[in-house]
Each structure stands twice: as structure tokens, then as C-alpha cells.
Motif scaffolding. Structure first.
Motif, PDB file in Angstrom:
ATOM      1  N   ALA A 102       0.834  -1.199   0.000  1.00  0.00           N
ATOM      2  CA  ALA A 102       0.000   0.000   0.000  1.00  0.00           C
ATOM      3  C   ALA A 102       0.869   1.251   0.000  1.00  0.00           C
ATOM      4  CB  ALA A 102      -0.931   0.003   1.201  1.00  0.00           C
ATOM      5  N   GLN A 103       1.958   1.229   0.771  1.00  0.00           N
ATOM      6  CA  GLN A 103       2.864   2.370   0.822  1.00  0.00           C
ATOM      7  C   GLN A 103       3.545   2.579  -0.524  1.00  0.00           C
ATOM      8  OE1 GLN A 103       5.906   2.043   3.795  1.00  0.00           O
ATOM      9  NE2 GLN A 103       6.744   4.055   3.364  1.00  0.00           N
ATOM     10  N   LYS A 104       3.975   1.494  -1.170  1.00  0.00           N
ATOM     11  CA  LYS A 104       4.606   1.609  -2.480  1.00  0.00           C
ATOM     12  C   LYS A 104       3.629   2.169  -3.507  1.00  0.00           C
ATOM     13  CE  LYS A 104       8.404   0.168  -3.647  1.00  0.00           C
ATOM     14  NZ  LYS A 104       9.615   0.955  -3.845  1.00  0.00           N
ATOM     15  N   SER A 105       2.376   1.720  -3.441  1.00  0.00           N
ATOM     16  CA  SER A 105       1.368   2.203  -4.359  1.00  0.00           C
ATOM     17  C   SER A 105       1.134   3.704  -4.159  1.00  0.00           C
ATOM     18  CB  SER A 105       0.067   1.434  -4.165  1.00  0.00           C
ATOM     19  OG  SER A 105      -0.946   1.984  -4.967  1.00  0.00           O
ATOM     20  N   PHE A 106       1.011   4.123  -2.906  1.00  0.00           N
ATOM     21  CA  PHE A 106       0.795   5.532  -2.614  1.00  0.00           C
ATOM     22  C   PHE A 106       1.985   6.363  -3.072  1.00  0.00           C
ATOM     23  CE2 PHE A 106       1.246   9.209   0.232  1.00  0.00           C
ATOM     24  CZ  PHE A 106       0.074   9.861  -0.058  1.00  0.00           C
ATOM     25  N   SER A 107       3.193   5.876  -2.803  1.00  0.00           N
ATOM     26  CA  SER A 107       4.379   6.645  -3.186  1.00  0.00           C
ATOM     27  C   SER A 107       4.496   6.750  -4.707  1.00  0.00           C
ATOM     28  CB  SER A 107       5.645   6.037  -2.586  1.00  0.00           C
ATOM     29  OG  SER A 107       5.902   4.774  -3.138  1.00  0.00           O
ATOM     30  N   SER A 108       4.113   5.709  -5.429  1.00  0.00           N
ATOM     31  CA  SER A 108       4.182   5.785  -6.890  1.00  0.00           C
ATOM     32  C   SER A 108       3.149   6.762  -7.438  1.00  0.00           C
ATOM     33  CB  SER A 108       4.008   4.407  -7.517  1.00  0.00           C
ATOM     34  OG  SER A 108       2.725   3.913  -7.287  1.00  0.00           O
ATOM     35  N   VAL A 109       1.961   6.796  -6.852  1.00  0.00           N
ATOM     36  CA  VAL A 109       0.934   7.757  -7.272  1.00  0.00           C
ATOM     37  C   VAL A 109       1.402   9.178  -6.981  1.00  0.00           C
ATOM     38  CG1 VAL A 109      -1.392   8.609  -6.774  1.00  0.00           C
ATOM     39  CG2 VAL A 109      -1.006   6.180  -7.086  1.00  0.00           C
ATOM     40  N   LEU A 110       1.975   9.373  -5.814  1.00  0.00           N
ATOM     41  CA  LEU A 110       2.471  10.698  -5.438  1.00  0.00           C
ATOM     42  C   LEU A 110       3.587  11.147  -6.369  1.00  0.00           C
ATOM     43  CD1 LEU A 110       2.180  12.939  -3.334  1.00  0.00           C
ATOM     44  CD2 LEU A 110       3.904  11.752  -1.970  1.00  0.00           C
ATOM     45  N   LYS A 111       4.511  10.258  -6.662  1.00  0.00           N
ATOM     46  CA  LYS A 111       5.626  10.589  -7.552  1.00  0.00           C
ATOM     47  C   LYS A 111       5.121  10.935  -8.947  1.00  0.00           C
ATOM     48  CE  LYS A 111       9.961   8.836  -9.339  1.00  0.00           C
ATOM     49  NZ  LYS A 111      10.896   7.723  -9.411  1.00  0.00           N
ATOM     50  N   GLN A 112       4.188  10.148  -9.470  1.00  0.00           N
ATOM     51  CA  GLN A 112       3.648  10.396 -10.807  1.00  0.00           C
ATOM     52  C   GLN A 112       2.924  11.743 -10.864  1.00  0.00           C
ATOM     53  OE1 GLN A 112       4.070   8.662 -13.620  1.00  0.00           O
ATOM     54  NE2 GLN A 112       2.873  10.176 -14.721  1.00  0.00           N
ATOM     55  N   THR A 113       2.178  12.064  -9.833  1.00  0.00           N
ATOM     56  CA  THR A 113       1.453  13.337  -9.804  1.00  0.00           C
ATOM     57  C   THR A 113       2.414  14.513  -9.767  1.00  0.00           C
ATOM     58  OG1 THR A 113      -0.367  12.251  -8.652  1.00  0.00           O
ATOM     59  CG2 THR A 113      -0.313  14.647  -8.582  1.00  0.00           C
ATOM     60  N   ILE A 114       3.455  14.409  -8.963  1.00  0.00           N
ATOM     61  CA  ILE A 114       4.447  15.484  -8.897  1.00  0.00           C
ATOM     62  C   ILE A 114       5.167  15.636 -10.234  1.00  0.00           C
ATOM     63  CG2 ILE A 114       6.621  16.179  -7.818  1.00  0.00           C
ATOM     64  CD1 ILE A 114       5.474  15.043  -5.198  1.00  0.00           C
ATOM     65  N   GLU A 115       5.457  14.518 -10.893  1.00  0.00           N
ATOM     66  CA  GLU A 115       6.082  14.589 -12.215  1.00  0.00           C
ATOM     67  C   GLU A 115       5.160  15.267 -13.222  1.00  0.00           C
ATOM     68  OE1 GLU A 115       7.206  10.578 -13.144  1.00  0.00           O
ATOM     69  OE2 GLU A 115       8.958  10.646 -11.818  1.00  0.00           O
ATOM     70  N   ASN A 116       3.854  15.014 -13.137  1.00  0.00           N
ATOM     71  CA  ASN A 116       2.897  15.670 -14.035  1.00  0.00           C
ATOM     72  C   ASN A 116       2.868  17.179 -13.802  1.00  0.00           C
ATOM     73  OD1 ASN A 116       2.204  13.235 -15.166  1.00  0.00           O
ATOM     74  ND2 ASN A 116       0.329  12.984 -13.992  1.00  0.00           N
ATOM     75  N   VAL A 117       2.913  17.588 -12.538  1.00  0.00           N
ATOM     76  CA  VAL A 117       2.929  19.022 -12.219  1.00  0.00           C
ATOM     77  C   VAL A 117       4.203  19.647 -12.763  1.00  0.00           C
ATOM     78  CG1 VAL A 117       3.031  20.709 -10.350  1.00  0.00           C
ATOM     79  CG2 VAL A 117       1.441  18.803 -10.206  1.00  0.00           C
ATOM     80  N   ASN A 118       5.323  18.984 -12.561  1.00  0.00           N
ATOM     81  CA  ASN A 118       6.593  19.503 -13.046  1.00  0.00           C
ATOM     82  C   ASN A 118       6.604  19.604 -14.565  1.00  0.00           C
ATOM     83  OD1 ASN A 118       9.321  20.394 -12.759  1.00  0.00           O
ATOM     84  ND2 ASN A 118       9.993  18.350 -13.355  1.00  0.00           N
TER      85      ASN A 118
END
Length: 103
Positions: A30-46
Motif C-alpha cells: 500500500a505504501q509503495k502504491s501511494f508513493s508511486s501515485v504521489l511521484k507520478q502526480t508530482i512529475e505531471n505538475v513539473n
């Protein structure tokens, strides 16, 4: 009617539309899934910020680019950043509320 902007916002929100961890998933998964979603979202913003910067630089150099394209890219970048900040604020607020709970 061009819906490219709406589709990109929908794609950005889709990772958050999860049904929660499955009964067999571990906290680590669950933590890995959340961290991957967070990373992808930040990359989209960037990515939207970088695209806005590139278009702004082209306009400043006098290249053949429409002003409305630059403004749309700038507004997309601004809205995605504001949305990300609001989500961050809600997550921090939820964390603080959990920390105030007495066990």
C-alpha cells in the motif's frame, strides 16, 4: 470543442480513484502504491510547469507562437500546482488531526 485539457486533468485525477488496498495487500504494498501515485502526480505538475516555461521563452524570443497557447499552458500549470497544494494541505491537516487523537 477541444477536450484535451479536460482529458489531461482527468488523467491526473485517475490515480486517486482507487478502491483502497485489497484485503491481501500488505502495508508495504500500500505504501509503495501511494508513493508511486504521489511521484507520478508530482512529475505531471513539473511537466506542465516546464512546458509553460518553454512556451513563455519562445514567446519572449519572438518565435512564431500564439499568445493564447502560452496563456493556456501557463494557466494549466498554475491550476495543477494549486490543486497539488490543496491536496497537500488536506493531507497535512488529516495527519495533524490523527496526531491529536488520544489512544
Amino acid at each position: 470543442m477541444n477536450t484535451a485539457g479536460i482529458n489531461s486533468v482527468t488523467q491526473m485525477v485517475k490515480p486517486f480513484e482507487t478502491k483502497g488496498p485489497t484485503p491481501t495487500s500488505t502495508p508495504y504494498e500500500a505504501q509503495k502504491s501511494f508513493s508511486s501515485v504521489l511521484k507520478q502526480t508530482i512529475e505531471n505538475v513539473n511537466e506542465s510547469q516546464l512546458q509553460s516555461d518553454v512556451l513563455t521563452e519562445k514567446l519572449a524570443r519572438g518565435e512564431n507562437i500564439d499568445l493564447h497557447q502560452v496563456m493556456i499552458a501557463s494557466q494549466k500549470a498554475s491550476i495543477t500546482l494549486q490543486g497539488t497544494l490543496e491536496v497537500r494541505n488536506k493531507v497535512i491537516e488529516a495527519y495533524q488531526e490523527m496526531m491529536r487523537m488520544q489512544v
